[in-house]
Design a protein around this motif. Structure first.
Motif, short mmCIF file in Angstrom:
data_model
loop_
_atom_site.label_atom_id
_atom_site.label_comp_id
_atom_site.label_asym_id
_atom_site.label_seq_id
_atom_site.Cartn_x
_atom_site.Cartn_y
_atom_site.Cartn_z
N SER A 142 -81.97 70.24 31.01
CA SER A 142 -82.47 71.48 30.62
C SER A 142 -81.58 72.63 30.97
N ASP A 143 -81.32 73.43 30.14
CA ASP A 143 -80.73 74.61 30.57
C ASP A 143 -81.60 75.69 31.38
N GLU A 144 -82.77 75.45 31.55
CA GLU A 144 -83.59 76.18 32.24
C GLU A 144 -83.62 75.62 33.64
N LYS A 145 -83.85 76.48 34.63
CA LYS A 145 -83.90 76.12 36.11
C LYS A 145 -85.04 75.55 36.08
N MET A 146 -85.06 74.25 37.05
CA MET A 146 -86.26 73.68 37.43
C MET A 146 -87.26 74.51 37.91
N SER A 147 -88.70 74.61 37.76
CA SER A 147 -89.49 75.42 38.36
C SER A 147 -90.93 74.78 38.50
N PRO A 148 -91.20 73.97 39.44
CA PRO A 148 -92.21 73.45 39.73
C PRO A 148 -93.44 74.06 39.95
N THR A 149 -94.53 73.56 39.49
CA THR A 149 -95.90 74.46 39.55
C THR A 149 -96.95 73.88 40.59
N ALA A 150 -96.55 72.59 41.05
CA ALA A 150 -97.61 71.92 41.85
C ALA A 150 -96.82 70.80 42.64
N HIS A 151 -97.34 70.27 43.58
CA HIS A 151 -97.00 69.06 44.06
C HIS A 151 -97.16 67.87 43.31
N GLY A 152 -96.19 66.71 43.10
CA GLY A 152 -96.60 65.60 42.48
C GLY A 152 -96.71 64.40 43.07
N ILE A 153 -96.10 64.58 44.30
CA ILE A 153 -96.08 63.35 45.15
C ILE A 153 -96.59 63.43 46.69
N LYS A 154 -95.89 64.47 47.21
CA LYS A 154 -96.04 64.67 48.70
C LYS A 154 -97.31 65.38 48.76
N GLY A 155 -98.31 64.63 49.84
CA GLY A 155 -99.64 65.20 49.98
C GLY A 155 -100.67 64.82 48.75
N VAL A 156 -100.21 64.36 47.74
CA VAL A 156 -101.08 64.18 46.45
C VAL A 156 -101.37 62.48 46.53
N ILE A 157 -100.26 61.87 46.75
CA ILE A 157 -100.23 60.40 46.47
C ILE A 157 -100.73 60.03 47.84
N ASP A 158 -101.84 59.16 47.85
CA ASP A 158 -102.27 58.48 49.23
C ASP A 158 -101.34 57.78 49.77
N GLY A 159 -101.13 57.84 51.11
CA GLY A 159 -100.06 57.32 51.85
C GLY A 159 -98.65 57.83 51.78
N ILE A 160 -98.50 58.91 51.07
CA ILE A 160 -97.20 59.80 51.30
C ILE A 160 -97.57 61.22 51.69
N SER A 161 -96.82 61.45 52.83
CA SER A 161 -97.24 62.63 53.56
C SER A 161 -96.19 63.60 53.36
N ALA A 162 -96.49 64.95 53.63
CA ALA A 162 -95.31 65.85 53.15
C ALA A 162 -94.27 65.90 53.96
N ASN A 163 -94.28 65.12 55.23
CA ASN A 163 -93.12 64.66 56.12
C ASN A 163 -92.26 63.43 55.81
N ASP A 164 -92.78 62.62 54.70
CA ASP A 164 -91.84 61.53 54.49
C ASP A 164 -90.61 61.79 53.45
N LYS A 165 -89.95 60.91 53.46
CA LYS A 165 -88.72 60.93 52.56
C LYS A 165 -89.01 60.09 51.42
N VAL A 166 -88.91 60.74 50.23
CA VAL A 166 -89.39 59.94 49.13
C VAL A 166 -88.03 59.71 48.03
N VAL A 167 -87.98 58.41 47.84
CA VAL A 167 -86.99 57.86 46.95
C VAL A 167 -87.83 57.66 45.56
N LEU A 168 -87.18 58.34 44.67
CA LEU A 168 -87.55 58.34 43.33
C LEU A 168 -86.82 57.53 42.53
N TRP A 169 -87.81 56.46 41.82
CA TRP A 169 -87.30 55.82 40.60
C TRP A 169 -87.85 56.53 39.40
#
Length: 465
Positions: free
Chosen positions: A193-220
């Motif tokens: 995308s030519d537009e800069k990435m602009s997240p509007t909310a958390h999708g994983i950290k602190g949202v998915i049970d078992g993944i905290s804001a402090n964890d390191k996320v490997v994304l598939w």
């Protein structure tokens, strides 16, 4: 069935381009639908564009008209257009398109016949052959008819040039028009995308049970197709989890690595459940990782919301096996990693592996090597090397903006020129070899030399003695 000619005959100078995909157009889309819409977005800056889905359409926000067009409903939209851009099985499912005089672009970014070789591994050989033959027939039909072709890499282009030569499309007409054949087939990779990435909310950290804001996320960041290798990755994650748990001696919670599969349910209902998804779940369960170290997102993330997940990731991963599909693939998920400025870990063997390694945007590892993969993940997650690779990833992303990579397609559609061999392309390719005059003379000379002096006579004739 009556369809107007492909000659620009409407008022005004803007070209009319119809992009046709067999995939659904919806908030949650797979690669073919995304590519159709993003190419249409670039084309719409200077041309009138419609996207037609042969499957289904749901409300999405793009600056052009999107329609669902089954069978006869497609005729009206084809009649409107000067140029048709088709992908996948569109032409095979609508053979009447090939009989129109419209200028046709075939998007060959996905070597489907190689994917189907992998998908058909579980079938009996005759059934597998029938499936692959049908795919090959669909591709060959496009190669015989289209006026222009686009593919995802120079390596793919070399492969498609061979196929084009085999069906007679590399001939004196196309060669005289352009001896580089860039006006017949050019490279338009998947883009960013030519537009800069602009997240509007958390999708994983602190949202998915078992993944905290402090964890390191490997994304598939995509589907778990049969030609990928999530199994080695899951085993590598198990090794990292064991090591991190063993090394933690203080009461303070240290960040750990979490693997998040972005989508295991394909958004196209026509795509059957994949065996590799089942195998990945089973291995994760067997190792006791599901819900603690490995997480499967059961839905397909809407295209407009993917930034929320990418922004919560610390690293992007793509692991696969080294085989034919890999050699000619173009792993589109890696482009989202670059858009997010993520360091990347990838298996060797595909086009992107060389790009990642040479740019410093990540680490490339051999296939099926658990130790090498776990070491690479730990290095980029827990050392300064990850920051350096992230900076290189962000820099690399500017080379793949949709507005940049789509230029060969834009240039062609603006001219909308039929292929140089259109008038003769339906000629039959000879099934029996007939020697050309220059070769026939040499054959007669060799025969006479043999009759006069055997091997010695032939040697004398062609050595000039």
């Amino acid at each position: 069935m009556t369809v107007s000619s492909g000659v620009l005959g409407h008022a005004g100078a803007r070209r009319r381009v119809l992009v046709i995909t067999g995939d659904p157009i919806a908030p949650a889309m797979a690669g073919p639908g995304i590519r159709a819409c993003e190419l249409a977005r670039v084309l719409s800056a200077t041309m009138d564009v419609r996207v037609a889905s042969l499957a289904s359409v749901e409300p999405v926000d793009f600056p052009f008209e999107i329609v669902v067009a089954h069978r006869t409903k497609l005729i009206r939209h084809v009649d409107w257009a000067d140029v048709l851009v088709v992908q996948g099985f569109v032409l095979a499912l609508n053979p009447w398109l090939a009989k129109t005089n419209k200028v046709i672009v075939a998007d060959l970014y996905d070597p489907m016949h190689f994917e189907h070789l992998e998908d058909a591994r579980s079938l009996e050989l005759r059934a597998a052959t029938r499936e692959v033959d049908q795919t090959l027939a669909a591709l060959t039909g496009q190669l015989r008819r289209a006026d222009f072709f686009i593919c995802a890499s120079e390596k793919q282009r070399d492969m498609w040039l061979g196929h084009l030569a085999a069906v007679g499309r590399i001939n004196p007409f196309t060669y005289a028009a352009d001896d580089t054949l860039r006006n017949l087939i050019d490279v338009v990779p998947f883009g960013i995308s030519d537009e800069k990435m602009s997240p509007t909310a958390h999708g994983i950290k602190g949202v998915i049970d078992g993944i905290s804001a402090n964890d390191k996320v490997v994304l598939w960041g995509g589907g778990v197709y049969n030609w990928f290798d999530p199994l080695t990755l899951i085993r590598a994650m198990a090794k990292i989890a064991t090591k991190r748990n063993r090394d933690t001696t203080s009461g303070k919670r240290e960040p750990n690595a979490r693997l998040f599969f972005l989508g295991v349910a394909h958004p196209n209902p026509d795509v059957a459940a994949l065996d590799m998804v089942t195998r990945a779940r089973a291995l994760s369960d067997e190792l006791g990782l599901t819900g603690t170290t490995v997480f499967f997102n059961e839905t397909w993330v809407p295209y407009a919301e993917r930034a929320n997940y990418l922004a919560d990731a610390d690293l992007g991963v793509s692991t696969h096996l080294e085989h034919l599909e890999t050699a000619f693939s173009f792993r589109t998920r890696i482009l989202d990693y670059l858009w997010a400025g993520l360091p990347v870990v990838s298996t060797a063997g595909d086009a992107f592996a060389d790009i990642i390694e040479s740019s410093g945007a990540g680490i490339v590892v051999p296939e099926r090597e658990v130790d090498a993969l776990s070491d690479a993940l730990e290095t980029l997650l827990f050392t300064k090397a990850g920051t350096v690779a992230a900076q290189a990833s962000h820099k690399l992303s500017t080379s793949f903006l949709w507005s940049t990579v789509a230029k060969p397609l834009v240039d062609f559609c603006e001219s909308a020129t039929p292929a140089a061999d259109r008038a003769v392309r339906r000629r039959a390719i000879p099934s029996r070899f007939v020697a050309p005059s220059w070769l026939a003379g040499k054959i007669r000379g060799a025969r006479a030399a043999w009759q006069q002096g055997g091997v010695t006579g032939i040697a004398r004739r062609f050595s000039g003695k």
